[in-house]
Design a protein around this motif. Structure first.
Motif, PDB file in Angstrom:
ATOM      1  N   LEU A   1       0.999  -0.720   0.305  1.00 22.09           N
ATOM      2  CA  LEU A   1       0.059   0.097  -0.072  1.00 22.09           C
ATOM      3  C   LEU A   1       0.735   1.135   0.071  1.00 22.09           C
ATOM      4  CD1 LEU A   1      -2.846  -1.162   2.564  1.00 22.09           C
ATOM      5  CD2 LEU A   1      -3.139  -0.640  -0.354  1.00 22.09           C
ATOM      6  N   SER A   2       2.132   1.334   0.024  1.00 24.11           N
ATOM      7  CA  SER A   2       3.657   2.688   0.645  1.00 24.11           C
ATOM      8  C   SER A   2       3.438   2.932  -0.695  1.00 24.11           C
ATOM      9  CB  SER A   2       4.007   1.614   1.785  1.00 24.11           C
ATOM     10  OG  SER A   2       4.644   2.904   1.439  1.00 24.11           O
ATOM     11  N   ALA A   3       3.513   1.601  -1.594  1.00 28.07           N
ATOM     12  CA  ALA A   3       4.198   1.899  -3.307  1.00 28.07           C
ATOM     13  C   ALA A   3       2.829   2.315  -3.242  1.00 28.07           C
ATOM     14  CB  ALA A   3       4.867   0.624  -3.905  1.00 28.07           C
ATOM     15  N   LEU A   4       1.889   1.968  -3.452  1.00 24.56           N
ATOM     16  CA  LEU A   4       0.541   2.338  -4.192  1.00 24.56           C
ATOM     17  C   LEU A   4       0.354   4.236  -3.854  1.00 24.56           C
ATOM     18  CD1 LEU A   4      -1.803   1.589  -5.738  1.00 24.56           C
ATOM     19  CD2 LEU A   4      -3.032   1.570  -3.720  1.00 24.56           C
ATOM     20  N   LEU A   5       0.778   4.211  -2.571  1.00 24.06           N
ATOM     21  CA  LEU A   5       0.487   5.358  -2.017  1.00 24.06           C
ATOM     22  C   LEU A   5       2.032   6.652  -2.407  1.00 24.06           C
ATOM     23  CD1 LEU A   5      -0.734   5.642   1.323  1.00 24.06           C
ATOM     24  CD2 LEU A   5      -1.926   6.506  -0.249  1.00 24.06           C
ATOM     25  N   LYS A   6       2.562   6.037  -3.488  1.00 25.33           N
ATOM     26  CA  LYS A   6       3.967   6.421  -3.852  1.00 25.33           C
ATOM     27  C   LYS A   6       3.670   6.948  -5.890  1.00 25.33           C
ATOM     28  CE  LYS A   6       6.937   5.804  -0.143  1.00 25.33           C
ATOM     29  NZ  LYS A   6       8.410   5.227  -0.473  1.00 25.33           N
ATOM     30  N   ASP A   7       2.416   6.075  -5.859  1.00 25.53           N
ATOM     31  CA  ASP A   7       2.478   6.648  -7.130  1.00 25.53           C
ATOM     32  C   ASP A   7       1.580   7.950  -7.483  1.00 25.53           C
ATOM     33  OD1 ASP A   7       1.740   6.608  -9.853  1.00 25.53           O
ATOM     34  OD2 ASP A   7       0.568   3.972  -9.851  1.00 25.53           O
ATOM     35  N   PRO A   8       2.067   8.464  -8.072  1.00 25.00           N
ATOM     36  CA  PRO A   8       1.515  10.275  -8.759  1.00 25.00           C
ATOM     37  C   PRO A   8       0.040   9.832  -9.434  1.00 25.00           C
ATOM     38  CG  PRO A   8       3.939  10.388  -9.639  1.00 25.00           C
ATOM     39  CD  PRO A   8       3.463   8.300  -9.048  1.00 25.00           C
ATOM     40  N   ASP A   9       0.207   8.232 -10.710  1.00 25.58           N
ATOM     41  CA  ASP A   9      -0.755   8.394 -11.119  1.00 25.58           C
ATOM     42  C   ASP A   9      -1.990   8.423 -10.498  1.00 25.58           C
ATOM     43  OD1 ASP A   9       0.959   9.131 -13.968  1.00 25.58           O
ATOM     44  OD2 ASP A   9       1.196   7.402 -14.147  1.00 25.58           O
ATOM     45  N   ASN A  10      -1.891   7.451  -9.038  1.00 25.30           N
ATOM     46  CA  ASN A  10      -3.202   7.487  -8.567  1.00 25.30           C
ATOM     47  C   ASN A  10      -3.317   7.882  -7.203  1.00 25.30           C
ATOM     48  OD1 ASN A  10      -3.599   4.784  -9.915  1.00 25.30           O
ATOM     49  ND2 ASN A  10      -1.964   4.302 -10.245  1.00 25.30           N
ATOM     50  N   ASP A  11      -3.047   8.830  -7.159  1.00 24.67           N
ATOM     51  CA  ASP A  11      -2.983   9.851  -5.707  1.00 24.67           C
ATOM     52  C   ASP A  11      -3.709   9.772  -5.476  1.00 24.67           C
ATOM     53  OD1 ASP A  11      -2.506  11.337  -3.953  1.00 24.67           O
ATOM     54  OD2 ASP A  11      -2.036  13.681  -5.107  1.00 24.67           O
ATOM     55  N   ILE A  12      -4.780   9.993  -4.271  1.00 26.03           N
ATOM     56  CA  ILE A  12      -5.533  10.147  -3.485  1.00 26.03           C
ATOM     57  C   ILE A  12      -6.103  10.865  -2.604  1.00 26.03           C
ATOM     58  CG2 ILE A  12      -6.719   8.412  -1.159  1.00 26.03           C
ATOM     59  CD1 ILE A  12      -5.279   6.007  -1.798  1.00 26.03           C
ATOM     60  N   LYS A  13      -7.081  11.697  -3.012  1.00 25.96           N
ATOM     61  CA  LYS A  13      -6.624  12.805  -2.229  1.00 25.96           C
ATOM     62  C   LYS A  13      -8.390  13.250  -1.498  1.00 25.96           C
ATOM     63  CE  LYS A  13      -4.850  15.661  -5.664  1.00 25.96           C
ATOM     64  NZ  LYS A  13      -4.812  16.395  -6.963  1.00 25.96           N
TER      65      LYS A  13
ATOM     66  N   VAL B   1      -7.303   1.599   0.933  1.00 21.90           N
ATOM     67  CA  VAL B   1      -5.625   2.748   1.824  1.00 21.90           C
ATOM     68  C   VAL B   1      -6.687   3.165   3.290  1.00 21.90           C
ATOM     69  CG1 VAL B   1      -3.896   4.104   1.868  1.00 21.90           C
ATOM     70  CG2 VAL B   1      -4.641   3.357   0.265  1.00 21.90           C
ATOM     71  N   VAL B   2      -7.611   3.351   2.900  1.00 26.09           N
ATOM     72  CA  VAL B   2      -8.123   4.230   4.365  1.00 26.09           C
ATOM     73  C   VAL B   2      -8.412   3.140   5.118  1.00 26.09           C
ATOM     74  CG1 VAL B   2     -10.086   6.333   4.852  1.00 26.09           C
ATOM     75  CG2 VAL B   2      -9.131   6.798   2.618  1.00 26.09           C
ATOM     76  N   GLY B   3      -7.438   3.351   6.587  1.00 30.08           N
ATOM     77  CA  GLY B   3      -8.269   2.823   8.141  1.00 30.08           C
ATOM     78  C   GLY B   3      -7.580   1.354   7.408  1.00 30.08           C
ATOM     79  N   SER B   4      -7.132   1.350   6.608  1.00 34.94           N
ATOM     80  CA  SER B   4      -5.976   0.546   6.611  1.00 34.94           C
ATOM     81  C   SER B   4      -4.475   0.205   7.458  1.00 34.94           C
ATOM     82  CB  SER B   4      -5.360  -0.196   5.029  1.00 34.94           C
ATOM     83  OG  SER B   4      -6.549  -0.459   4.442  1.00 34.94           O
ATOM     84  N   ILE B   5      -4.006  -0.541   7.732  1.00 33.94           N
ATOM     85  CA  ILE B   5      -2.038   0.044   8.146  1.00 33.94           C
ATOM     86  C   ILE B   5      -1.773   0.085   7.079  1.00 33.94           C
ATOM     87  CG2 ILE B   5      -0.304  -1.115   9.595  1.00 33.94           C
ATOM     88  CD1 ILE B   5      -2.553  -2.087  11.314  1.00 33.94           C
ATOM     89  N   VAL B   6      -1.157   1.142   6.762  1.00 37.54           N
ATOM     90  CA  VAL B   6       0.382   1.491   6.071  1.00 37.54           C
ATOM     91  C   VAL B   6       1.978   1.799   6.263  1.00 37.54           C
ATOM     92  CG1 VAL B   6       0.844   2.705   3.634  1.00 37.54           C
ATOM     93  CG2 VAL B   6      -1.592   2.015   4.422  1.00 37.54           C
ATOM     94  N   GLU B   7       3.062   1.103   6.293  1.00 35.87           N
ATOM     95  CA  GLU B   7       3.924   1.672   6.216  1.00 35.87           C
ATOM     96  C   GLU B   7       4.452   2.940   5.352  1.00 35.87           C
ATOM     97  OE1 GLU B   7       6.587   0.779   8.240  1.00 35.87           O
ATOM     98  OE2 GLU B   7       5.623  -0.677   8.964  1.00 35.87           O
ATOM     99  N   LEU B   8       4.330   3.914   6.283  1.00 41.25           N
ATOM    100  CA  LEU B   8       4.816   5.087   5.281  1.00 41.25           C
ATOM    101  C   LEU B   8       6.087   5.818   6.272  1.00 41.25           C
ATOM    102  CD1 LEU B   8       1.750   7.248   6.660  1.00 41.25           C
ATOM    103  CD2 LEU B   8       2.393   6.564   4.302  1.00 41.25           C
ATOM    104  N   ASP B   9       6.428   6.125   5.340  1.00 42.82           N
ATOM    105  CA  ASP B   9       8.082   6.874   5.391  1.00 42.82           C
ATOM    106  C   ASP B   9       7.965   7.946   6.768  1.00 42.82           C
ATOM    107  OD1 ASP B   9       9.037   5.576   3.139  1.00 42.82           O
ATOM    108  OD2 ASP B   9       9.382   7.085   2.285  1.00 42.82           O
ATOM    109  N   ILE B  10       8.633   7.434   7.458  1.00 46.47           N
ATOM    110  CA  ILE B  10       8.613   8.408   8.726  1.00 46.47           C
ATOM    111  C   ILE B  10       8.932  10.612   8.845  1.00 46.47           C
ATOM    112  CG2 ILE B  10      10.430   9.301  10.059  1.00 46.47           C
ATOM    113  CD1 ILE B  10       9.568   7.711  12.510  1.00 46.47           C
ATOM    114  N   GLU B  11       9.517  10.598   7.166  1.00 49.00           N
ATOM    115  CA  GLU B  11      10.188  12.352   6.678  1.00 49.00           C
ATOM    116  C   GLU B  11       8.214  12.084   5.929  1.00 49.00           C
ATOM    117  OE1 GLU B  11      12.984  13.864   8.175  1.00 49.00           O
ATOM    118  OE2 GLU B  11      12.778  11.781   9.018  1.00 49.00           O
TER     119      GLU B  11
END
Length: 300
Positions: free
Chosen positions: A14-26, A36-46
């Motif tokens: 899911l983290s990789a999905l969120l980094k895809d600019p063609d699939n930006d979720i707004k 994504v919403v409500g799921s546990i995602v590994e996010l870059d801390i920065e």
């Protein structure tokens, strides 16, 4: 163990999905938002920024170091909650201690629940989550209640429903904000309890509050001893107030009061100030007695 590995892998996917600019979720209506919403995602801390609405401003450094040691040993057990604010940009809603401790030990990613919320919803979530904590001091709780009332525009009744607390409990906390700021600081620093604060709030004058506050600190007074001091102070103030504002009742008024008492069949009292104004007090023993007096006044 396999289940945990699968969950972790899902988070990375899911983290990789969120980094895809063609699939930006707004918004929650966008493609893949439901994944994504409500799921546990590994996010870059920065990619995460602190919440400007965070009602908590102080963090115990020793407790933070203990949490950091635990995270270094076991990882982040309870995910933080964030809201998506831009492409690969997130803002903390809850879990700032976990976030800070994770940065202390040098983690590059952190597990997070993702929410899509506006500023007002983010503030409300942060405040309500903060209120549910067990280690808050009474002033922190009172300030969070006040912000929910003012900034989310809730009534005390609505606030009671949201956080599951009685309205009387909320009112007791809010009253603490009327204490002198020095006393509020003393409560935040743990020098006195909410019980001490509730006793002191019965004194309207801030100098009287501070006077007893100093005695509490100097003599390690209990709540009961503080309540006794407050009562003695109130009685003293009440006595001096009566002496300064009341005057002797003139003879002609005394005579009229005697006639009033006979007419109403009740002991009528009178108070006269030094300025010459005053008030009559006609007691009644029941609703029936009140109606009797009412008829006499109305001349029925």
């Amino acid at each position: 163990m396999a289940k945990a590995t699968k969950k972790q892998a899902l988070g990375r996917g899911l983290s990789a999905l969120l980094k895809d600019p063609d699939n930006d979720i707004k918004s929650a209506k966008d493609k893949n938002a439901d994944k994504v919403v409500g799921s546990i995602v590994e996010l870059d801390i920065e990619a995460i920024e602190v919440n400007p609405f965070q009602p908590r401003t102080s963090f115990n450094e020793d407790a933070l170091q203990e949490l950091a040691s635990s995270i270094k040993e076991l990882g982040v057990i309870q995910p933080i909650t964030v809201r998506k604010i831009d492409f690969n940009k997130y803002q903390l809603v809850s879990g700032e201690r976990r976030y800070r401790a994770s940065k202390l030990v040098g983690l590059k990613t952190i597990p997070a629940y993702i929410r899509i919320a506006n500023d007002q919803e983010s503030l409300e979530m942060a405040l309500v989550e903060n209120i549910q904590r067990q280690d808050l001091d009474p002033i922190e709780i009172a300030l969070s209640y006040q912000r929910l009332l003012d900034e989310i525009d809730l009534t005390q009744e609505q606030l009671s429903d949201r956080i599951g607390k009685n309205r009387s409990t909320i009112a007791n906390y809010l009253r603490l904000l009327k204490l002198d700021p020095i006393i509020q600081t003393g409560m935040r620093d743990g020098f006195l309890s909410m019980g001490h604060g509730r006793a002191l709030i019965n004194l309207e004058k801030l100098d009287e509050q501070l006077s007893i506050y100093e005695k509490i600190i100097a003599n390690s007074l209990s709540v009961r001893e503080t309540e006794k001091l407050v009562r003695e102070n109130q009685q003293k103030s009440s006595g001096s107030s009566k002496k300064s504002t009341t005057s002797k009742v003139p003879k002609e008024i005394k005579g009229a009061v005697k006639n009033f008492s006979e007419y109403f069949g009740a002991k009528v009292d009178v108070k006269v100030s030094k300025k010459g104004n005053g008030k009559l007090i006609i007691p009644f023993s029941s609703e029936e007695d009140f109606n009797r007096l009412k008829k006499l006044i109305e001349g029925e």
